[in-house]
Design an enzyme around this catalytic site. Sequence first.
Site, PDB file in Angstrom:
ATOM      1  NE  ARG A   1      30.052  34.157 -37.910  1.00 26.54           N
ATOM      2  CZ  ARG A   1      30.705  35.319 -37.127  1.00 26.54           C
ATOM      3  NH1 ARG A   1      30.857  35.286 -35.993  1.00 26.54           N
ATOM      4  NH2 ARG A   1      31.189  36.000 -37.933  1.00 26.54           N
TER       5      ARG A   1
ATOM      6  NE  ARG B   1      30.270  40.008 -31.402  1.00 31.05           N
ATOM      7  CZ  ARG B   1      31.205  40.216 -32.184  1.00 31.05           C
ATOM      8  NH1 ARG B   1      32.206  41.044 -31.642  1.00 31.05           N
ATOM      9  NH2 ARG B   1      31.480  39.500 -33.120  1.00 31.05           N
TER      10      ARG B   1
ATOM     11  NE  ARG C   1      30.274  37.271 -46.073  1.00 26.62           N
ATOM     12  CZ  ARG C   1      30.605  37.502 -44.573  1.00 26.62           C
ATOM     13  NH1 ARG C   1      31.445  36.517 -44.085  1.00 26.62           N
ATOM     14  NH2 ARG C   1      29.938  38.467 -43.975  1.00 26.62           N
TER      15      ARG C   1
ATOM     16  NE  ARG D   1      34.088  38.343 -28.766  1.00 26.31           N
ATOM     17  CZ  ARG D   1      34.222  38.455 -30.170  1.00 26.31           C
ATOM     18  NH1 ARG D   1      35.436  39.175 -30.647  1.00 26.31           N
ATOM     19  NH2 ARG D   1      33.514  37.880 -31.032  1.00 26.31           N
TER      20      ARG D   1
ATOM     21  CE  LYS E   1      37.617  39.316 -40.743  1.00 25.26           C
ATOM     22  NZ  LYS E   1      37.478  38.217 -39.744  1.00 25.26           N
TER      23      LYS E   1
END
Length: 193
Positions: free
Chosen positions: A150, A139, A88, A127, A13
């Site tokens: 998540r 990250r 959300r 990644r 996104k």
Amino acid sequence: MRIILLGPPGAGKGTQAVRMVERLGVPQLSTGDMLRAAVAAGTPVGLKAKEIMDRGDLVPDEVVVGIIADRIEEPDARSGFILDGFPRTVAQAEAFDAMLQRKGLKLDAVIEFKVNEAELVERIVKRAKEAEARGEPVRKDDNPDVFKTRLGAYRTQTAPLSAYYAGKGQLKTVDGMKSIDEVTEDIKKILGR
């Protein structure tokens, strides 16, 4: 154009939002950034949010929607915006829709990124390894365990938005597992530009 992007973390996104900002000339709005800016600016809604955050509580939906309502009045967002990470929950979507209606505005598109969750976890691991190999910091979201947590939160809280927007006839989907350029082209087809 007023656009909402839906999909689990890692679905692409944010990558697509950057491309859409350039192409459409409308800002990408982050609720976290807006919240911090409203607090820093000392707006009435920002002061209310600061008081709540200072107590360690979560900012309620009506305050978040109030901050968005203020933000979309700014000149750069008058011709549209891209929301990624909001709403959300269905309750947030309902409050957001009510606010848009009061302003005489409507959404142009709700685009959901459909992904294979198992492949998504592999994508995140890859990644992280690539970032490490380049000597860049990884990250914290790219830790597979954090990412799975998540993903679980997304499934329970945010995934019901698909049915909400589908029921309103607003939901369009793209295959988030395609290449970045292919997803960009699919979004262009949905938006007509």
